[in-house]
Design a protein around this motif. Structure first.
Motif, PDB file in Angstrom:
ATOM      1  N   ARG A   1       0.853  -1.182   0.000  1.00  0.00           N
ATOM      2  CA  ARG A   1       0.000   0.000   0.000  1.00  0.00           C
ATOM      3  C   ARG A   1       0.887   1.229   0.000  1.00  0.00           C
ATOM      4  NH1 ARG A   1      -2.805   1.089   5.788  1.00  0.00           N
ATOM      5  NH2 ARG A   1      -3.166   3.097   4.757  1.00  0.00           N
ATOM      6  N   LEU A   2       0.374   2.331  -0.522  1.00  0.00           N
ATOM      7  CA  LEU A   2       1.143   3.562  -0.565  1.00  0.00           C
ATOM      8  C   LEU A   2       1.219   4.199   0.820  1.00  0.00           C
ATOM      9  CD1 LEU A   2      -0.070   5.382  -3.813  1.00  0.00           C
ATOM     10  CD2 LEU A   2       1.896   3.893  -3.514  1.00  0.00           C
ATOM     11  N   THR A   3       2.373   4.750   1.130  1.00  0.00           N
ATOM     12  CA  THR A   3       2.535   5.537   2.335  1.00  0.00           C
ATOM     13  C   THR A   3       2.119   6.980   2.025  1.00  0.00           C
ATOM     14  OG1 THR A   3       4.803   6.177   1.798  1.00  0.00           O
ATOM     15  CG2 THR A   3       4.497   4.100   3.011  1.00  0.00           C
ATOM     16  N   PRO A   4       1.891   7.816   3.039  1.00  0.00           N
ATOM     17  CA  PRO A   4       1.563   9.220   2.764  1.00  0.00           C
ATOM     18  C   PRO A   4       2.612   9.918   1.894  1.00  0.00           C
ATOM     19  CG  PRO A   4       1.039   8.705   5.033  1.00  0.00           C
ATOM     20  CD  PRO A   4       1.738   7.496   4.476  1.00  0.00           C
ATOM     21  N   SER A   5       3.891   9.639   2.139  1.00  0.00           N
ATOM     22  CA  SER A   5       4.937  10.282   1.330  1.00  0.00           C
ATOM     23  C   SER A   5       4.899   9.782  -0.115  1.00  0.00           C
ATOM     24  CB  SER A   5       6.320  10.032   1.941  1.00  0.00           C
ATOM     25  OG  SER A   5       6.634   8.649   1.947  1.00  0.00           O
ATOM     26  N   GLN A   6       4.554   8.515  -0.318  1.00  0.00           N
ATOM     27  CA  GLN A   6       4.436   7.995  -1.680  1.00  0.00           C
ATOM     28  C   GLN A   6       3.241   8.611  -2.398  1.00  0.00           C
ATOM     29  OE1 GLN A   6       4.546   3.752  -0.691  1.00  0.00           O
ATOM     30  NE2 GLN A   6       6.425   3.556  -1.896  1.00  0.00           N
TER      31      GLN A   6
ATOM     32  N   SER B   1      -4.561   0.412  -1.805  1.00  0.00           N
ATOM     33  CA  SER B   1      -4.298   1.531  -0.903  1.00  0.00           C
ATOM     34  C   SER B   1      -5.583   2.278  -0.577  1.00  0.00           C
ATOM     35  CB  SER B   1      -3.283   2.489  -1.541  1.00  0.00           C
ATOM     36  OG  SER B   1      -2.042   1.843  -1.772  1.00  0.00           O
ATOM     37  N   PHE B   2      -6.472   2.425  -1.566  1.00  0.00           N
ATOM     38  CA  PHE B   2      -7.762   3.066  -1.327  1.00  0.00           C
ATOM     39  C   PHE B   2      -8.521   2.315  -0.237  1.00  0.00           C
ATOM     40  CE2 PHE B   2     -12.270   3.711  -2.006  1.00  0.00           C
ATOM     41  CZ  PHE B   2     -12.385   5.054  -2.329  1.00  0.00           C
ATOM     42  N   ALA B   3      -8.541   0.983  -0.353  1.00  0.00           N
ATOM     43  CA  ALA B   3      -9.228   0.169   0.660  1.00  0.00           C
ATOM     44  C   ALA B   3      -8.574   0.329   2.026  1.00  0.00           C
ATOM     45  CB  ALA B   3      -9.227  -1.291   0.235  1.00  0.00           C
ATOM     46  N   SER B   4      -7.246   0.364   2.053  1.00  0.00           N
ATOM     47  CA  SER B   4      -6.523   0.498   3.318  1.00  0.00           C
ATOM     48  C   SER B   4      -6.795   1.849   3.973  1.00  0.00           C
ATOM     49  CB  SER B   4      -5.017   0.319   3.084  1.00  0.00           C
ATOM     50  OG  SER B   4      -4.730  -0.964   2.573  1.00  0.00           O
ATOM     51  N   GLU B   5      -6.832   2.907   3.170  1.00  0.00           N
ATOM     52  CA  GLU B   5      -7.129   4.233   3.717  1.00  0.00           C
ATOM     53  C   GLU B   5      -8.552   4.283   4.258  1.00  0.00           C
ATOM     54  OE1 GLU B   5      -4.999   6.538   4.282  1.00  0.00           O
ATOM     55  OE2 GLU B   5      -3.344   5.564   3.222  1.00  0.00           O
ATOM     56  N   ALA B   6      -9.493   3.645   3.552  1.00  0.00           N
ATOM     57  CA  ALA B   6     -10.876   3.603   4.035  1.00  0.00           C
ATOM     58  C   ALA B   6     -10.962   2.883   5.376  1.00  0.00           C
ATOM     59  CB  ALA B   6     -11.763   2.909   3.002  1.00  0.00           C
TER      60      ALA B   6
ATOM     61  N   VAL C   1     -13.079   9.276   1.748  1.00  0.00           N
ATOM     62  CA  VAL C   1     -11.840   8.591   1.380  1.00  0.00           C
ATOM     63  C   VAL C   1     -11.138   9.326   0.244  1.00  0.00           C
ATOM     64  CG1 VAL C   1     -10.812   6.427   0.589  1.00  0.00           C
ATOM     65  CG2 VAL C   1     -12.785   6.365   2.114  1.00  0.00           C
ATOM     66  N   SER C   2     -11.901   9.755  -0.764  1.00  0.00           N
ATOM     67  CA  SER C   2     -11.273  10.440  -1.906  1.00  0.00           C
ATOM     68  C   SER C   2     -10.665  11.777  -1.473  1.00  0.00           C
ATOM     69  CB  SER C   2     -12.287  10.648  -3.038  1.00  0.00           C
ATOM     70  OG  SER C   2     -13.315  11.537  -2.668  1.00  0.00           O
ATOM     71  N   ARG C   3     -11.340  12.527  -0.580  1.00  0.00           N
ATOM     72  CA  ARG C   3     -10.783  13.799  -0.112  1.00  0.00           C
ATOM     73  C   ARG C   3      -9.522  13.577   0.721  1.00  0.00           C
ATOM     74  NH1 ARG C   3     -13.357  16.210   3.486  1.00  0.00           N
ATOM     75  NH2 ARG C   3     -15.145  14.850   3.812  1.00  0.00           N
ATOM     76  N   HIS C   4      -9.535  12.508   1.515  1.00  0.00           N
ATOM     77  CA  HIS C   4      -8.370  12.173   2.339  1.00  0.00           C
ATOM     78  C   HIS C   4      -7.163  11.862   1.453  1.00  0.00           C
ATOM     79  CE1 HIS C   4      -6.032  10.447   5.607  1.00  0.00           C
ATOM     80  NE2 HIS C   4      -5.933   9.313   4.932  1.00  0.00           N
ATOM     81  N   ILE C   5      -7.381  11.053   0.418  1.00  0.00           N
ATOM     82  CA  ILE C   5      -6.289  10.679  -0.487  1.00  0.00           C
ATOM     83  C   ILE C   5      -5.831  11.887  -1.297  1.00  0.00           C
ATOM     84  CG2 ILE C   5      -5.721   9.305  -2.539  1.00  0.00           C
ATOM     85  CD1 ILE C   5      -7.467   7.074  -1.356  1.00  0.00           C
ATOM     86  N   LEU C   6      -6.777  12.701  -1.779  1.00  0.00           N
ATOM     87  CA  LEU C   6      -6.411  13.901  -2.527  1.00  0.00           C
ATOM     88  C   LEU C   6      -5.566  14.834  -1.660  1.00  0.00           C
ATOM     89  CD1 LEU C   6      -6.691  15.591  -5.120  1.00  0.00           C
ATOM     90  CD2 LEU C   6      -8.748  16.627  -4.102  1.00  0.00           C
TER      91      LEU C   6
ATOM     92  N   VAL D   1      -9.383  15.961   6.569  1.00  0.00           N
ATOM     93  CA  VAL D   1     -10.210  15.814   7.756  1.00  0.00           C
ATOM     94  C   VAL D   1     -10.848  14.434   7.752  1.00  0.00           C
ATOM     95  CG1 VAL D   1     -12.167  16.752   9.042  1.00  0.00           C
ATOM     96  CG2 VAL D   1     -10.684  18.288   7.735  1.00  0.00           C
ATOM     97  N   THR D   2     -10.647  13.688   8.817  1.00  0.00           N
ATOM     98  CA  THR D   2     -11.241  12.361   8.946  1.00  0.00           C
ATOM     99  C   THR D   2     -12.682  12.508   9.361  1.00  0.00           C
ATOM    100  OG1 THR D   2     -10.748  12.117  11.291  1.00  0.00           O
ATOM    101  CG2 THR D   2      -9.007  11.518   9.730  1.00  0.00           C
ATOM    102  N   PRO D   3     -13.497  11.421   9.307  1.00  0.00           N
ATOM    103  CA  PRO D   3     -14.885  11.507   9.743  1.00  0.00           C
ATOM    104  C   PRO D   3     -15.019  11.982  11.191  1.00  0.00           C
ATOM    105  CG  PRO D   3     -14.560   9.522   8.457  1.00  0.00           C
ATOM    106  CD  PRO D   3     -13.195  10.138   8.673  1.00  0.00           C
ATOM    107  N   SER D   4     -14.012  11.744  12.023  1.00  0.00           N
ATOM    108  CA  SER D   4     -14.107  12.167  13.413  1.00  0.00           C
ATOM    109  C   SER D   4     -13.696  13.638  13.595  1.00  0.00           C
ATOM    110  CB  SER D   4     -13.185  11.294  14.280  1.00  0.00           C
ATOM    111  OG  SER D   4     -11.833  11.449  13.870  1.00  0.00           O
ATOM    112  N   GLY D   5     -13.273  14.297  12.481  1.00  0.00           N
ATOM    113  CA  GLY D   5     -12.920  15.695  12.543  1.00  0.00           C
ATOM    114  C   GLY D   5     -11.466  15.953  12.895  1.00  0.00           C
ATOM    115  N   ILE D   6     -10.635  14.920  13.009  1.00  0.00           N
ATOM    116  CA  ILE D   6      -9.233  15.087  13.362  1.00  0.00           C
ATOM    117  C   ILE D   6      -8.440  15.418  12.106  1.00  0.00           C
ATOM    118  CG2 ILE D   6      -7.201  13.967  14.331  1.00  0.00           C
ATOM    119  CD1 ILE D   6      -9.071  12.124  15.892  1.00  0.00           C
ATOM    120  N   ARG D   7      -7.728  16.522  12.124  1.00  0.00           N
ATOM    121  CA  ARG D   7      -6.922  16.916  10.957  1.00  0.00           C
ATOM    122  C   ARG D   7      -5.619  16.119  10.957  1.00  0.00           C
ATOM    123  NH1 ARG D   7      -8.918  21.231   8.429  1.00  0.00           N
ATOM    124  NH2 ARG D   7      -6.999  21.723   7.342  1.00  0.00           N
ATOM    125  N   GLU D   8      -5.230  15.689   9.745  1.00  0.00           N
ATOM    126  CA  GLU D   8      -4.037  14.847   9.617  1.00  0.00           C
ATOM    127  C   GLU D   8      -2.992  15.560   8.779  1.00  0.00           C
ATOM    128  OE1 GLU D   8      -5.382  11.193   7.961  1.00  0.00           O
ATOM    129  OE2 GLU D   8      -6.091  10.467   9.887  1.00  0.00           O
TER     130      GLU D   8
END
Length: 324
Positions: free
Chosen positions: A132-137, A258-263, A303-308, A317-324
Motif C-alpha cells: 500500500r502507498l505511504t503518505p509520502s508515496q 491503498s484506497f481500501a486500506s485508507e478507508a 476517502v477520496s478527499r483524504h487521499i487527494l 479531515v477524517t470523519p471524526s474531525g481530526i486533521r491529519e
C-alpha cells in the motif's frame, strides 16, 4: 490425452461459455486471454507433452518450483510493436497452478481422470496485494501527476491515474469508462461490464469533478484516436509516471489496495469498503444504492478527499474531525 490437448479442449469450452469463472459467470475475454497466456508460456512448455492420467502431485509440485525459479522465463515478440516478457516467480507460479488446478478439475468432471493431482499441492504464498502507498508515496505520486500534466503529457493517462487513485476503480474499469456510465447528479458510476458484472459504484466529489471537466459526450471517457476504442497506452504511460515518482514497483492495483486500506484506517466497515470497491462480498451495494444511500456516498467522498489531501500535500479531515 496429453496436458496440452486437455488445455486446448478446456479453452474451447471456456470460450463457448461452458465453463464458469468466479460467481458462476462466464469468464471475461480479458481473463481468457490471461489464461491462454499462462497455458502457452508456462503449462504447455513444462507439462504439455505429459499424459494427463500419469500426472501425480509431485509433478505439480515440481511445476510450481520450475515456474517460480524462472525456468519458463522468456522474452517474445507478440506483434509488430509488442512483446511479452515472461519472468516467472513465486506469484506467477501460485496463480498459474491455480489455473492448472481448474483445468484438471475440468478433466475430473469429464471423466478423463478420477482425482485432481493439483489438489493439496504446495503453493507459494502470493503477496502481490500486500503493498500500500505511504503518505509520502502518495505525495510523490501527486507531484508526478501534476508535473506530467503541466508538461503536456497524455491527458487520458493522467486522468485515468487520478481516477484510480481517488475512486479505487480497477484499471480496466477506469480505462473503459463510458460517459453513459456516469451519474453526475448522484456521484455514481453505473459500470456495465466490471469484473463482477454490472456494478453500481459510488465515488467522491474529487474524482467526479475531474470527470465533469472532461465533458466527453459519446464513446469513451479516455478514448484512443477516433473515440471508437478506449485509450490503449495506459500501461506504458503508467510506467513513465511511476518512474517520475521514483517508485517503479507501484502498480495500478496497489492504488486500489491503498484506497481500501485508507478507508479502513478512516474507520469504515468492511461491508462499506467492499461496496466502495465493487466486491461481490459487498452485495449490500444493491440495497445501499437502489436509491443511492447517502452514507455510502459520504464514505466515498471522505476517502477520496483524504487521499487527494495526501497527494496535494494538504491536511485532510477524517470523519471524526481530526486533521491529519
Amino acid at each position: 490425452m496429453t496436458v496440452g490437448e486437455l488445455c486446448d479442449i478446456y479453452l474451447s469450452a471456456v470460450e463457448k461459455g461452458l465453463i464458469r469463472g468466479k460467481r458462476r459467470r462466464p469468464k471475461k475475454a480479458s481473463t481468457i486471454a490471461t489464461d491462454r497466456g499462462r497455458i502457452e508460456r508456462h503449462i504447455k512448455p513444462l507439462l504439455g507433452s505429459r499424459k494427463v492420467r500419469d500426472l501425480a502431485q509431485h509433478d505439480v509440485n515440481k511445476f510450481i518450483r520450475d515456474v517460480a525459479s524462472g525456468k519458463t522465463a522468456t522474452d517474445v515478440r507478440t506483434k509488430p510493436r509488442g512483446r511479452a516478457r515472461v519472468t516467472g516467480g513465486r506469484g506467477t507460479a501460485s496463480r498459474t497452478v491455480g489455473l492448472l488446478g481448474g483445468i484438471l478439475s475440468y478433466a475430473v468432471s469429464e471423466g478423463v481422470i478420477e482425482t485432481n493431482p493439483a489438489r493439496g499441492a504446495e503453493r507459494f504464498e502470493d503477496n502481490r496485494r500486500a503493498v500500500r502507498l505511504t503518505p509520502s508515496q502518495y505525495r510523490d505520486l501527486g507531484r508526478a501527476l501534476v508535473s506530467a500534466e503541466s508538461e503536456g503529457q497524455n491527458k487520458s493517462a493522467i486522468e485515468i491515474a487520478w481516477l484510480i487513485c481517488l475512486s479505487g476503480c480497477r484499471r480496466g474499469e477506469a480505462v473503459g469508462l463510458q460517459p453513459a456510465e456516469i451519474d453526475k447528479r448522484q456521484n455514481v458510476l453505473n459500470l456495465i461490464d466490471s469484473k463482477e458484472g454490472t456494478s453500481i459504484r459510488p465515488i467522491g466529489t474529487a474524482p467526479m469533478d475531474r470527470l465533469k471537466k472532461l465533458n466527453i459526450k459519446g464513446g469513451y471517457m479516455f478514448p484512443a484516436t477516433g473515440n471508437k476504442k478506449p485509450y490503449g497506452g495506459f500501461p506504458k504511460a503508467w510506467q513513465r509516471i511511476v518512474r517520475r515518482a521514483e517508485m517503479p514497483e507501484i502498480t495500478p492495483h496497489v492504488l486500489r489496495h491503498s484506497f481500501a486500506s485508507e478507508a479502513h484506517d478512516l474507520g469504515f466497515s468492511e461491508p462499506t469498503i467492499a461496496a466502495l470497491l465493487g466486491h461481490h462480498s459487498g452485495s449490500t451495494t444493491r440495497g445501499y444504492i437502489h436509491h443511492v444511500d447517502s452514507a455510502l456516498i459520504m464514505a466515498a467522498d471522505s476517502v477520496s478527499r483524504h487521499i487527494l489531501g495526501m497527494m496535494l500535500g494538504r491536511p485532510s479531515v477524517t470523519p471524526s474531525g481530526i486533521r491529519e
